[in-house]
Enzyme design. Structure first.
Site, PDB file in Angstrom:
ATOM      1  N   ASP A 138      29.225 -42.172 -44.402  1.00  0.00           N
ATOM      2  CA  ASP A 138      28.500 -41.874 -43.321  1.00  0.00           C
ATOM      3  C   ASP A 138      27.864 -43.350 -42.484  1.00  0.00           C
ATOM      4  O   ASP A 138      27.185 -43.022 -41.509  1.00  0.00           O
ATOM      5  CB  ASP A 138      27.443 -40.975 -43.821  1.00  0.00           C
ATOM      6  CG  ASP A 138      26.581 -40.447 -42.552  1.00  0.00           C
ATOM      7  OD1 ASP A 138      27.328 -39.578 -42.012  1.00  0.00           O
ATOM      8  OD2 ASP A 138      25.387 -40.603 -42.336  1.00  0.00           O
TER       9      ASP A 138
ATOM     10  N   GLY B 227      25.023 -40.392 -38.614  1.00  0.00           N
ATOM     11  CA  GLY B 227      26.563 -40.669 -38.399  1.00  0.00           C
ATOM     12  C   GLY B 227      27.267 -39.518 -37.819  1.00  0.00           C
ATOM     13  O   GLY B 227      27.993 -39.484 -36.608  1.00  0.00           O
ATOM     14  N   LEU B 228      27.258 -38.517 -38.511  1.00  0.00           N
ATOM     15  CA  LEU B 228      28.164 -37.255 -37.933  1.00  0.00           C
ATOM     16  C   LEU B 228      27.654 -36.542 -36.650  1.00  0.00           C
ATOM     17  O   LEU B 228      28.332 -36.233 -35.758  1.00  0.00           O
ATOM     18  CB  LEU B 228      27.861 -36.087 -39.068  1.00  0.00           C
ATOM     19  CG  LEU B 228      28.884 -34.725 -38.695  1.00  0.00           C
ATOM     20  CD1 LEU B 228      30.124 -35.470 -38.716  1.00  0.00           C
ATOM     21  CD2 LEU B 228      28.728 -34.036 -39.916  1.00  0.00           C
TER      22      LEU B 228
END
Lengths: 430, 525
Positions: free
Chosen positions: B274, B409-410
């Protein structure tokens, strides 16, 4: 609740003739520079330039909190070693910094050179500098000077010094006009003007004005009413210009606001019918809001440390309209002509103290064990840690608290700490 | 003269106050005019101290300047001793008293108090807060610490933590724990929580750990001279710096630097997938030199950011700052003028700012995420929870703190994928920051994205307000509309809804100024 008027001045029950405890010693108060924090918001085309030390800049930063980042119209010209060595070039330095400032902020129409302890001690003649700079930057910018130094002014006296410096420069007039004096939050100022207009009183001028173009004129037919209790020098300066002061309690709470308006209405020959018709609805609202907000205050004792000179009118409000018992009412400075009408209405009993010896006053406060202590932020947390409930006083200067529509909010400022204490204690026992 | 708006450091006597307030049993008598007591608020409010700073101010006024200010000072010192009975006293002048040239040291000496009285010479018109703290601590150590036989077991002193220091409380705890893992006990940690009698026994430690060069280096050098104690040069902020610090201590003591790292999580958090999106994010770093240099090392080598600019406001540390900046391939910015810092940030357009309270506000203005790494800081950076910057837990805290303002991150991945989506787009900001997504069609007010929406803005009356809107809302009279606009923006929405609901409940079709205030009174509870 009835809408009967408060008993008019009845010296017998008031505090006007009570002996005043005058104290000297260590004082825990702000200096007059702090007035800049709200004055620069009120006067939209003014810049306040403090001539002082790093301490002055640091104070403004600490007091202004996050405002410091909103491109505020104030700053400090910090004196350096070389300024202290030879005064001749302090003026050249000042001229250079002012020219640079005005070129960067062409929207500035009024510049205040604000004296500080260091500039006063080295006898830097800012009055002359202001005259010289006014000449240099006329007609676009007018340069004033006043002192906000701690050696001469306490907290809100900074506003007094500022307004008093403007009075001699105001245009003359023979018109019979009402001048309302003291900086108020815009929303409160509008309410004040709306009430006066509804009573049929006008034109009404304000000092300070929001913009320099709206500055009032003053003369022998001007009458003025003060909305702040710390304007002693401004009162004197206006009197020197021939204006006449309308003595009245300050417009805090329903009674204070009504008495203040009534003093003006009487002066302008407004009938009781008109007065009652205009004030009935907002008075009823104020009473309702105070009743709701002051439940926790009934029968509680209160102790005021000196801070802003608002203490006496606020103690009068808390005693008469919220059912509190003042034990000591400390003020940094007592001015009979200004505070008298409120002292008349303050029920006798509390110690009225002027000045401060903070350690002795803390001893008295500890001995009295008040339910609520009104004090500055340097004392509030330490007193809370000793089990006292405090209301920090500075908020009373920065928050809209005058006139009818704010009466409930004003009571709420005092009741909230008590309500919170009860909530947390209830939580602790759960 | 220098026109100043924001100042990174206070005057030097505030530094002296930080030492006095951090210590116990020490009292500071300060020759200063009325008004200088404002500095008490920094301690009682920002640091939330539950006691008044141990400072007596003479608070002279204009009428005192006629010549009895010297007597005022003597009275203040005498009264302070009688009332507080300190173990030792420091005396000095603020900027104004420096000009009137009373001699606090000489005046107090004449009183013949039965305790050590330490005079401070703090030039207000040349130096600043950090110097004041460093010099005050240095003088206290010079007057009170004496050479002594070493403790039997290996012990050290911890130097430099003060009142109003950024995370000093928890840093001292974390470093004490680290040293204990190596088998080293702490003799005295000072100034924070030390008494003058503790200062007097500092000589028995084997060496000194200098946590904050800005406020403790003078004392470290003094103790090296008089007590022969070596002192550590590496400040343990970050994983690498902490390990280097342990090796430095091992070299001084001959003990092993191998300690239990099982609670250290930054390396794995940073290695996990991540965190991949963090690679090469451009970061600008500014603060005091110690924290800024440490932050740059963490940013570049432990999180994988690119350092695009760094600097400090304290000129005393310009040399090490320049060297560190050079190592990162950038030019150091040494300035105490926030406008220069702002211009540099604007020029560089970093994706993250690591700085002080001031940079936080610059970030807010420019719409750039920011985390705080250094004084000066505001009340939220004196947290209730344990949050050191030093040692292994400090590294964990730093990872969380720096990453939090960035979009996760996602989330960033999705935002990039649906970049043009009308509701779900980049300008909506991080989901955990309470920024409200604004549909693209609407212009976004400058700065709105970074204002938290006050909770009171959203309340259970929402549904009622919607119902009103559906049933035909009452009409606002012009005057009432103008009055509403005067209400602060963050409660205006609530006031509007409450007034409309109040009017609708009573069958009022046109809202007047009176209606607005009737509603205000009605909802006052």
């Amino acid at each position: 609740m009835s809408l009967d008027l408060p008993a008019t001045l009845s010296g017998a029950s008031g505090c006007r003739t009570a002996p005043v405890l005058k104290e000297r010693g260590q004082r825990e108060v702000f200096c007059g520079l702090t007035g800049i924090i709200w004055l620069h918001r009120k006067m939209q085309d003014a810049f306040f330039l403090v001539v002082g030390s790093r301490t002055c800049a640091h104070l403004l930063q600490a007091a202004a909190g996050v405002m410091i980042f909103a491109e505020p119209r104030f700053g400090t010209a910090i004196l350096e070693e070389k300024d202290l060595a030879g005064l001749a070039d302090a003026n050249a330095e000042l001229d250079r910094e002012v020219a640079r400032l005005l070129s960067r902020r062409p929207d500035i129409k009024q510049l205040f050179l604000v004296g500080s302890c260091p500039s006063e001690v080295i006898k830097l003649d800012l009055a002359r500098a202001a005259e010289r700079l006014s000449g240099l930057h006329a007609p676009h910018v007018r340069v004033y000077n006043y002192s906000g130094s701690g050696i001469e002014t306490t907290f809100t006296q900074g506003e007094d010094a500022c307004l008093a410096a403007m009075v001699p420069t105001l245009a003359g007039t023979t018109a019979r006009e009402l001048l309302v004096v003291g900086a108020l939050p815009d929303v409160v100022e509008d309410q004040c003007l709306a009430l006066l207009a509804a009573l049929g009183i006008g034109p009404v001028r304000m000092l300070p004005a929001r913009r320099s173009a709206d500055l009032p004129a003053v003369g022998a037919n001007t009458v003025f009413a003060l909305v702040q209790p710390f304007l002693g020098d401004t009162h004197a300066a206006l009197t020197r210009r021939g204006a006449r002061h309308l003595a009245a309690p300050f417009p805090f709470g329903e009674q204070g606001t009504t008495a203040w308006l009534r003093a003006i209405a009487t002066e302008f020959g407004i009938s009781d019918d008109v007065f009652d018709r205009v004030t009935a609805a907002p008075r009823a609202r104020a009473l309702k809001a105070i009743a709701a907000q002051s439940v926790e205050l009934q029968g509680k004792s209160v102790f005021f440390f000196p801070d802003s000179q608002l203490e006496i009118p606020l103690a009068r409000f808390l005693a008469r309209e919220c059912g509190m018992t003042p034990i000591e009412v400390g003020t940094p400075y007592l001015h009979d002509a200004l505070h008298g009408p409120d002292l008349d209405l303050l029920p006798s009993g509390p110690t009225i103290s002027e000045g401060q010896d903070v350690e002795k006053q803390l001893d008295r406060q500890r001995a009295a064990r008040p339910d609520l202590t009104i004090c500055g932020l340097g004392l509030a947390n330490p007193l809370e840690a000793q089990g006292f409930t405090t209301k920090w006083a500075i908020e009373l200067v920065f928050t809209p608290v005058h006139f009818y529509e704010q009466a409930g909010d004003l009571a709420g400022l005092f009741s909230r700490p008590l309500r919170r204490k009860a909530l947390l204690q209830a939580g602790a026992q759960a | 003269m220098k026109l100043t708006l924001w100042t990174y450091e206070g005057p030097p006597h505030v530094g002296a106050m930080r030492v006095a307030t951090g210590m116990k049993g020490l009292h500071y008598v300060l020759h200063a005019p009325q008004g200088d007591t404002y500095a008490d608020l920094l301690f009682t409010m920002i640091e939330r101290r539950n006691h008044r700073p141990p400072v007596t101010y003479t608070t002279f006024q204009a009428r005192d300047l006629g010549g009895d200010t010297a007597n005022l000072f003597k009275d203040a010192a005498r009264d302070a001793y009688a009332r507080f009975q300190p173990e030792a006293m420091i005396v000095g002048a603020s900027c104004t008293a420096e000009l009137i040239q009373d001699d606090p040291g000489g005046l107090t000496e004449a009183l013949g108090l039965p305790i050590p009285v330490i005079p401070l010479d703090l030039p207000s018109y040349q130096r600043k807060e950090n110097f004041g703290a460093d010099e005050t601590f240095h003088q206290i150590v010079r007057h009170l610490a004496k050479p002594m036989p070493r403790t039997e077991a290996i012990s050290c002193n911890i130097l430099g933590a003060t009142a109003l220091g950024f995370r000093h409380r928890d840093d001292v705890a974390e470093v004490t724990r680290l040293l204990a893992l190596m088998g080293i006990s702490v003799n005295v940690a000072a100034p924070l929580n030390a008494r003058p009698s503790d200062i007097a026994r500092m000589g028995q430690a084997h060496f000194n750990v200098l946590l904050y060069p800005e406020t403790g280096e003078g004392a470290a050098r003094q103790l090296e001279r008089t007590c022969g104690q070596p002192w550590t040069k590496i400040v343990p902020i970050g994983v690498g710096a902490t390990r280097d610090f342990l090796h430095e201590v091992a070299a001084i003591t001959g003990l092993s630097a191998a300690v239990d790292e099982s609670a250290l999580r930054l390396p794995w958090w940073s290695a996990s997938v991540d965190s991949t999106y963090l690679t090469g994010k451009r970061v600008f770093i500014f603060g005091d030199a110690t924290h800024a240099i440490a932050a740059a090392r963490i940013a570049a080598t432990e999180i994988g950011f690119t350092v695009v600019g760094m600097g400090c406001f304290n000129r005393e540390f310009a040399r090490p700052m320049r060297a560190a900046a050079k190592a990162h391939g950038v030019e150091a910015l040494i300035t105490d003028d926030y406008l220069e810092v702002e211009a540099e940030i604007e020029r560089l357009q970093p994706e993250l700012i690591l700085g002080t309270q001031m940079e936080r506000h610059i970030g807010k203005r420019l719409g750039i995420p920011c985390a705080v790494i250094s004084s000066p800081v505001h009340v939220q950076d004196f947290p209730a929870r344990y949050s050191p910057q030093m040692g292994f837990e400090g590294a964990n805290v730093i990872f969380d703190t720096w990453i939090h303002p960035l979009v996760m991150g996602l989330e960033e991945h999705l935002l990039t994928m649906f970049r043009e989506d009308f509701e779900f787009h980049d300008a909506a900001g991080a989901s955990h920051h309470g920024a409200k997504a604004v549909a693209r069609a609407e212009p976004v007010e400058a700065g709105v994205l970074h204002h938290r929406t006050p909770a009171e803005y959203l309340d259970k009356d929402e549904a009622a307000a919607v119902a009103v809107a559906v049933l035909g809302a009452p009409v606002w009279a012009d005057a009432a509309e103008r009055e509403l606009k005067k209400i602060p923006f963050f409660v205006r929405g609530k006031a509007k809804r409450n007034t409309e609901k109040y009017a609708a409940d009573r069958g009022v079709t046109e809202i007047s100024v009176d209606t607005l205030y009737e509603a205000k009174a009605h909802y006052a509870r």
